[in-house]
Design an enzyme around this catalytic site. Structure first.
Site, PDB file in Angstrom:
ATOM      1  N   GLU A  86       0.814  -1.350  -0.104  1.00 40.53           N
ATOM      2  CA  GLU A  86       0.011  -0.191   0.003  1.00 40.53           C
ATOM      3  C   GLU A  86       0.961   1.381  -0.075  1.00 40.53           C
ATOM      4  O   GLU A  86       0.352   2.103   0.279  1.00 40.53           O
ATOM      5  CB  GLU A  86      -1.044   0.178   1.237  1.00 40.53           C
ATOM      6  N   HIS A 105      -0.666   5.598   7.651  1.00 34.19           N
ATOM      7  CA  HIS A 105      -1.739   4.845   7.266  1.00 34.19           C
ATOM      8  C   HIS A 105      -1.955   3.905   8.526  1.00 34.19           C
ATOM      9  O   HIS A 105      -1.040   3.229   8.873  1.00 34.19           O
ATOM     10  CB  HIS A 105      -1.367   4.249   6.109  1.00 34.19           C
ATOM     11  N   HIS A 107      -5.061   0.989  10.622  1.00 32.54           N
ATOM     12  CA  HIS A 107      -6.217   0.199  10.803  1.00 32.54           C
ATOM     13  C   HIS A 107      -6.869   0.305  12.126  1.00 32.54           C
ATOM     14  O   HIS A 107      -7.383  -0.562  12.628  1.00 32.54           O
ATOM     15  CB  HIS A 107      -6.086  -1.364  10.576  1.00 32.54           C
ATOM     16  N   HIS A 175     -11.742  -0.539   6.438  1.00 33.88           N
ATOM     17  CA  HIS A 175     -10.475  -0.666   6.098  1.00 33.88           C
ATOM     18  C   HIS A 175      -9.523   0.009   7.199  1.00 33.88           C
ATOM     19  O   HIS A 175      -8.950  -0.518   8.064  1.00 33.88           O
ATOM     20  CB  HIS A 175      -9.677  -0.312   4.638  1.00 33.88           C
TER      21      HIS A 175
HETATM   22 MN    MN Z   1      -4.240  -0.940   4.963  1.00 35.08          MN
END
Ligand code: MN
Length: 245
Positions: A86, A105, A107, A175
């Site tokens: 990603e 980034h 979760h 996500h």
């Molecule tokens: Mn991810």
């Protein structure tokens, strides 16, 4: 455990930036914002069209030797190691937001409900004031009906960056989230307080409302005030994550 690579590769980043990236990864793991997944990156302070992100590794284990330089298209530069699938999240945001110097980034568990319902994530207290600009929800299905949720190529990264727009945080349906900052320390602060704000908002939703969120003016004011205080939690979190003085 020692990394097999004894000598860090040369990357376009100052020692200070490398130190902040390693600390930022470990801090967010220690604080439960990142787990085995998620990543922290920084725009290169020596080659601003490039960014620095670790190889594919759990954030709690990241060392200076794991950091890789990535080009504007999110491809590792002169490094055969496996990058994050990603990584395009980072590259496409740096491309569209020149003032952004760091991206996280995650979760982050408490934000997930806000990505799959109509309830908007909004600034419930001053530590989450940077959410005044709104935290738009990006639904990958709008770009690609058949998908595996992951931002695995440039077009998906570009669509996410468009959804982020000029905001500080974008939620990703089913996500997680991505936050940006003008420094690694600011992005780490925002990742942590996005999780906290979401947790508190979920608690407040169960009480008698309507919830009194921060106004836009309060949000802007508190965001500016908080900017001068990032060093305080950073010093504490860094010591908790890395030890030392
Ligand atoms: Mn991810």
């Amino acid at each position: 455990m020692k990394s097999k690579t004894s000598k860090p590769r040369k990357i376009a980043a100052s020692a200070a930036l490398v130190g902040d990236l390693v600390a930022g990864s470990r801090i967010l793991a220690k604080q439960g914002v990142l787990d085995g997944y998620g990543h922290v990156s920084a725009r290169s302070d020596k080659r601003p069209e490039h960014f620095i992100l670790s190889c594919s590794r759990a954030p709690a284990l990241v060392t200076a030797a794991d950091l890789m330089e990535h080009d504007a298209d999110s491809e590792p530069v002169g490094d055969p190691r496996k990058g994050f699938l990603e990584r395009f999240i980072h590259g496409e945001i740096y491309r569209t937001r020149p003032e952004v110097m760091a991206v996280v980034h995650s979760h982050s568990p408490s934000v997930i409900p806000f990505g799959v319902t109509k309830t908007k994530l909004r600034p419930i207290y001053h530590m989450g004031s940077f959410l005044w600009s709104g935290a738009p929800v990006w639904d990958i299905r709008q770009v690609r009906a058949e998908n595996d949720i992951l931002v695995r190529d440039r077009p998906l990264g570009a669509a996410l960056a468009t959804a982020l727009g000029s905001c500080t945080c974008v939620l990703m349906r089913g996500h997680g989230m991505t936050v940006v900052g003008e420094s690694v320390r600011e992005a780490v602060f925002r990742a942590y307080y996005t999780e906290m704000n979401a947790r508190l908002q979920l608690q407040a939703e169960g009480l008698e409302g309507p919830i009194q969120f921060l106004s836009e003016a309060e949000g802007k004011g508190a965001t500016a005030a908080n900017r001068g205080t990032h060093e305080r939690p950073w010093e504490l979190w860094k010591r908790e994550a890395l030890g030392g003085k």
